[in-house]
Design a protein around this motif. Structure first.
Motif, PDB file in Angstrom:
ATOM      1  N   LEU A 235      59.598  51.683 -86.065  1.00 47.05           N
ATOM      2  CA  LEU A 235      59.176  50.709 -86.754  1.00 47.05           C
ATOM      3  C   LEU A 235      59.211  50.490 -88.486  1.00 47.05           C
ATOM      4  CD1 LEU A 235      56.251  49.109 -84.733  1.00 47.05           C
ATOM      5  CD2 LEU A 235      58.708  48.590 -84.538  1.00 47.05           C
ATOM      6  N   LEU A 236      58.773  51.484 -88.972  1.00 42.28           N
ATOM      7  CA  LEU A 236      58.738  51.617 -90.368  1.00 42.28           C
ATOM      8  C   LEU A 236      60.239  51.569 -90.892  1.00 42.28           C
ATOM      9  CD1 LEU A 236      57.629  51.882 -93.008  1.00 42.28           C
ATOM     10  CD2 LEU A 236      57.334  54.458 -92.619  1.00 42.28           C
ATOM     11  N   ARG A 237      61.070  52.164 -90.205  1.00 40.35           N
ATOM     12  CA  ARG A 237      62.513  52.691 -90.477  1.00 40.35           C
ATOM     13  C   ARG A 237      63.144  51.014 -90.563  1.00 40.35           C
ATOM     14  NH1 ARG A 237      65.596  57.219 -90.622  1.00 40.35           N
ATOM     15  NH2 ARG A 237      64.317  59.121 -90.345  1.00 40.35           N
ATOM     16  N   LEU A 291      45.582  47.000 -95.957  1.00 39.43           N
ATOM     17  CA  LEU A 291      46.431  46.688 -94.761  1.00 39.43           C
ATOM     18  C   LEU A 291      47.734  45.608 -95.185  1.00 39.43           C
ATOM     19  CD1 LEU A 291      44.050  45.894 -91.852  1.00 39.43           C
ATOM     20  CD2 LEU A 291      44.993  47.927 -92.581  1.00 39.43           C
ATOM     21  N   HIS A 292      48.644  46.240 -95.490  1.00 40.62           N
ATOM     22  CA  HIS A 292      49.958  45.469 -95.893  1.00 40.62           C
ATOM     23  C   HIS A 292      50.505  44.586 -94.897  1.00 40.62           C
ATOM     24  CE1 HIS A 292      53.747  44.327 -97.785  1.00 40.62           C
ATOM     25  NE2 HIS A 292      54.387  44.938 -96.891  1.00 40.62           N
ATOM     26  N   ILE A 293      50.739  44.935 -93.682  1.00 41.67           N
ATOM     27  CA  ILE A 293      51.094  44.363 -92.751  1.00 41.67           C
ATOM     28  C   ILE A 293      50.718  44.891 -91.439  1.00 41.67           C
ATOM     29  CG2 ILE A 293      53.389  45.430 -92.784  1.00 41.67           C
ATOM     30  CD1 ILE A 293      54.748  42.757 -91.964  1.00 41.67           C
ATOM     31  N   LEU A 294      50.318  44.258 -90.383  1.00 40.89           N
ATOM     32  CA  LEU A 294      50.094  44.740 -88.987  1.00 40.89           C
ATOM     33  C   LEU A 294      51.533  44.760 -88.265  1.00 40.89           C
ATOM     34  CD1 LEU A 294      47.067  42.301 -87.774  1.00 40.89           C
ATOM     35  CD2 LEU A 294      46.912  44.555 -88.791  1.00 40.89           C
ATOM     36  N   SER A 295      51.529  45.951 -87.530  1.00 39.51           N
ATOM     37  CA  SER A 295      52.873  46.172 -86.761  1.00 39.51           C
ATOM     38  C   SER A 295      53.071  44.966 -85.884  1.00 39.51           C
ATOM     39  CB  SER A 295      52.518  47.414 -85.850  1.00 39.51           C
ATOM     40  OG  SER A 295      51.445  47.495 -84.775  1.00 39.51           O
ATOM     41  N   LYS A 296      52.100  44.278 -85.436  1.00 40.21           N
ATOM     42  CA  LYS A 296      52.449  43.051 -84.640  1.00 40.21           C
ATOM     43  C   LYS A 296      53.385  41.938 -85.298  1.00 40.21           C
ATOM     44  CE  LYS A 296      50.078  39.486 -83.731  1.00 40.21           C
ATOM     45  NZ  LYS A 296      48.861  38.552 -83.357  1.00 40.21           N
ATOM     46  N   GLU A 297      53.307  42.163 -86.578  1.00 45.65           N
ATOM     47  CA  GLU A 297      53.989  41.153 -87.583  1.00 45.65           C
ATOM     48  C   GLU A 297      55.415  41.523 -87.609  1.00 45.65           C
ATOM     49  OE1 GLU A 297      51.765  39.835 -91.155  1.00 45.65           O
ATOM     50  OE2 GLU A 297      50.368  41.258 -90.257  1.00 45.65           O
ATOM     51  N   ILE A 298      55.771  42.832 -87.317  1.00 40.47           N
ATOM     52  CA  ILE A 298      57.107  43.197 -86.982  1.00 40.47           C
ATOM     53  C   ILE A 298      57.696  43.060 -85.840  1.00 40.47           C
ATOM     54  CG2 ILE A 298      58.661  45.383 -87.278  1.00 40.47           C
ATOM     55  CD1 ILE A 298      56.549  46.570 -89.271  1.00 40.47           C
ATOM     56  N   TRP A 299      57.028  43.459 -84.745  1.00 42.40           N
ATOM     57  CA  TRP A 299      57.310  43.127 -83.362  1.00 42.40           C
ATOM     58  C   TRP A 299      56.043  42.860 -82.470  1.00 42.40           C
ATOM     59  CZ3 TRP A 299      59.677  47.813 -79.679  1.00 42.40           C
ATOM     60  CH2 TRP A 299      59.785  47.163 -78.541  1.00 42.40           C
ATOM     61  N   ASP A 300      55.857  41.988 -82.084  1.00 47.18           N
ATOM     62  CA  ASP A 300      54.603  41.511 -81.295  1.00 47.18           C
ATOM     63  C   ASP A 300      54.796  41.655 -79.970  1.00 47.18           C
ATOM     64  OD1 ASP A 300      52.088  40.374 -80.648  1.00 47.18           O
ATOM     65  OD2 ASP A 300      52.654  38.059 -80.994  1.00 47.18           O
ATOM     66  N   GLY A 301      53.758  42.711 -79.389  1.00 45.76           N
ATOM     67  CA  GLY A 301      53.920  43.136 -78.163  1.00 45.76           C
ATOM     68  C   GLY A 301      54.650  44.517 -77.974  1.00 45.76           C
ATOM     69  N   HIS A 302      54.782  45.274 -79.178  1.00 45.39           N
ATOM     70  CA  HIS A 302      55.509  46.332 -79.180  1.00 45.39           C
ATOM     71  C   HIS A 302      54.596  47.368 -78.514  1.00 45.39           C
ATOM     72  CE1 HIS A 302      53.317  48.772 -82.116  1.00 45.39           C
ATOM     73  NE2 HIS A 302      53.095  47.608 -82.652  1.00 45.39           N
ATOM     74  N   PRO A 303      55.319  48.360 -77.609  1.00 49.60           N
ATOM     75  CA  PRO A 303      54.496  49.525 -77.389  1.00 49.60           C
ATOM     76  C   PRO A 303      54.020  50.426 -78.396  1.00 49.60           C
ATOM     77  CG  PRO A 303      56.655  49.995 -76.724  1.00 49.60           C
ATOM     78  CD  PRO A 303      56.667  48.717 -77.596  1.00 49.60           C
ATOM     79  N   MET A 449      61.145  41.500 -86.009  1.00 49.73           N
ATOM     80  CA  MET A 449      61.557  40.799 -87.222  1.00 49.73           C
ATOM     81  C   MET A 449      62.612  39.554 -86.938  1.00 49.73           C
ATOM     82  SD  MET A 449      61.448  43.847 -90.235  1.00 49.73           S
ATOM     83  CE  MET A 449      61.204  42.798 -91.454  1.00 49.73           C
ATOM     84  N   GLY A 450      62.366  38.745 -85.961  1.00 50.43           N
ATOM     85  CA  GLY A 450      63.001  37.655 -85.652  1.00 50.43           C
ATOM     86  C   GLY A 450      64.390  37.689 -85.010  1.00 50.43           C
ATOM     87  N   LYS A 451      64.822  39.051 -84.942  1.00 52.29           N
ATOM     88  CA  LYS A 451      66.087  39.197 -84.223  1.00 52.29           C
ATOM     89  C   LYS A 451      65.912  39.523 -82.855  1.00 52.29           C
ATOM     90  CE  LYS A 451      70.069  42.231 -84.835  1.00 52.29           C
ATOM     91  NZ  LYS A 451      70.987  43.043 -85.387  1.00 52.29           N
ATOM     92  N   GLU A 452      66.460  38.580 -81.735  1.00 51.55           N
ATOM     93  CA  GLU A 452      66.360  39.070 -80.421  1.00 51.55           C
ATOM     94  C   GLU A 452      67.016  40.253 -80.146  1.00 51.55           C
ATOM     95  OE1 GLU A 452      65.859  36.151 -77.035  1.00 51.55           O
ATOM     96  OE2 GLU A 452      68.106  36.414 -76.904  1.00 51.55           O
ATOM     97  N   PHE A 453      66.439  40.994 -79.113  1.00 56.39           N
ATOM     98  CA  PHE A 453      66.857  42.193 -78.636  1.00 56.39           C
ATOM     99  C   PHE A 453      67.452  42.074 -77.402  1.00 56.39           C
ATOM    100  CE2 PHE A 453      66.206  46.218 -76.092  1.00 56.39           C
ATOM    101  CZ  PHE A 453      67.193  46.851 -76.628  1.00 56.39           C
TER     102      PHE A 453
END
Length: 470
Positions: A235-237, A291-303, A449-453
């Protein structure tokens, strides 16, 4: 040892070897009851003299799976003549989770093969279901005597599982994938029974960077991550690359055990980290980070983390594995209910488990927290404990391993995902507990980050990134 039903014998129809005639019979043979229409009395008697019940159960499951792949027996026999029995057996084993299904078939209520278990964990809230199952009695209720072993770092978690010092473990969810593939260690089949938590991470920066919130200005930053094969690393990368920074060239990524992250931030050894809770909240509590950003703001629901065991443990201890599975699923169901979060914070905060002030753990679990920027935020989904091990989660992890050069060449995404992530088991266990089982084929889509997988097009996904190693 020959399978009683001869699924890899090109010269026999698929069925049980009969003591009366010496042959094997398929379901179209009216002279004897066939394998798939029920064995008659003489066949059942013969089976009992040829093998023990566990072996017969394993043989039956494997033969049934072969039959499902080749409903036309002539097609099966042609393949075996063309490639040979060993090649065919290896190919089929790579496609199907045969050991896990064999273990499931052997379960007998109450017959636990092993009651005293050692389970490794890292002292973070990601392991909440595994941890709370101890003080709240979920293990005991399922007949298990569990010793939770607090472990210093992820490399040690891996090594203790490889050395069989632990029976099961808290893992970072990409770790069983990597271990099964022989990445960073000897290859050993590891399995993800459940996801321990979703969301629940953050990018935390040192307080000196409060006025430097634009990632485009972070060139030269030093970031800590808990392990290379971690969702944190990926996620950081991803986040840095989407903001124009090459994570291998523009910043430093340092593997650091979570308990050491806050100390390194305080000592100015790092500029920030993408780490687990309660480490992020502890940095705010100690006034060394925000806290700069929560990980859910990158991918909400990520494991993030997972509950895992070796394939060998499942095969040797099917009933114990089932009991352990039940305990963890029951704990996860309790953890998902928001009204239980304060109680859970109280029972997992003590020194034997997280060794953190209760107020820190409660802020994380309830989602009402200080962010270190002068705000009190309310986000009930900051962390959650959905246990479903979706195949598409594993596929996404594999795309990032390929993107950043951890794996080379072609990747068999589907086979690896379906062997390591035990979604079929999760469905069965959740249904048995009257929990809502996951629906669909296991390949649900999501956005990062808004891009569908699209998990059906992993290589196309990898190729679509401007910054990558592959």
């Amino acid at each position: 040892m020959t399978n009683e039903y001869r699924p890899y014998d090109a010269d026999r129809p698929l069925g049980h070897a009969c003591s009366l005639c010496g042959g094997a019979h398929d379901e179209r043979d009216g002279s004897h009851a066939g394998l798939f229409t029920g064995m008659n009395a003489h066949t059942r008697t013969t089976a009992g003299t040829h093998t023990d019940p566990q072996r017969l159960s394993n043989d039956f499951v494997e033969a049934t799976l072969v039959k499902a792949l080749f409903p036309d027996d002539q097609q099966r026999r042609r393949l075996l003549r063309a490639v040979g029995a060993r090649t065919a057996q290896a190919a089929i084993a790579s496609l199907l989770p045969i050991p896990a299904l064999q273990a499931m078939a052997q379960e007998k209520a109450g017959a636990l093969e092993k009651k005293d278990l050692k389970i490794g964990f890292i002292a973070i809230t990601c392991a909440t279901p595994l941890i709370m199952a101890d003080p709240l009695g979920f293990y005991k209720r399922n007949g298990l005597n569990v010793t939770l072993n607090k472990t210093a770092g992820w490399a040690l978690i891996r090594d203790r599982m490889l050395n069989k010092e632990h029976d099961a473990s808290h893992f970072l969810s990409p770790m069983p994938v990597a271990i099964s593939m022989g990445l960073g260690s000897v290859a050993q089949p590891m399995r993800v029974a459940t996801v321990q938590n979703i969301n629940g991470q953050a990018i935390t920066l040192a307080v000196k960077h409060k006025n430097n919130r634009d990632p485009k200005n972070w060139k030269g930053f030093r970031f800590a991550i808990p392990f290379e094969y971690s969702i944190h690393n990926f996620l950081l990368r991803y986040y840095l690359a989407e903001n124009g920074l090459d994570p291998d060239r523009d910043v430093q990524l340092r593997v650091t055990p979570p308990p050491e992250m806050v100390a390194n931030l305080r000592a100015d050894n790092i500029d920030g980290f993408l780490g687990p809770d309660p480490i992020n909240q502890r940095a705010v509590y100690d006034e060394v980070g925000f806290l700069h950003i929560l990980s859910k703001e990158i991918w909400d629901g990520h494991p993030c983390c997972a509950f895992g065991v070796s394939e060998e443990f499942i095969r040797q201890n099917p009933n114990t594995f089932a009991a352990l599975y039940r305990a963890v699923l029951e704990a996860a169901a309790m953890a998902r209910d928001a009204k239980n979060r304060s109680l859970i914070a109280k029972v997992i905060a003590p020194p034997a488990y997280l060794n953190q002030p209760e107020t820190i753990v409660e802020q994380v679990l309830t989602g009402r927290f200080a962010d270190g920027l002068g705000n009190v935020r309310n986000d009930p989904t900051r962390t959650d404990f959905d246990p479903v091990p979706w195949y598409s989660m594993a596929v996404w992890m594999l795309t990032q391993m390929k993107r950043w050069g951890y794996v080379k060449g072609d990747v068999d995404y589907k086979t690896i995902a379906e062997k390591v992530f035990l979604l079929t088991d999760a469905r069965k266990r959740m249904k048995d507990l009257d929990q809502k089982p996951p629906e669909g084929n296991g390949y649900k889509r999501f956005k990062v980050m808004g891009k569908e997988f699209d998990p059906m097009k992993p290589d196309e996904y990898v190729g679509g990134f401007a910054i990558r190693r592959a």
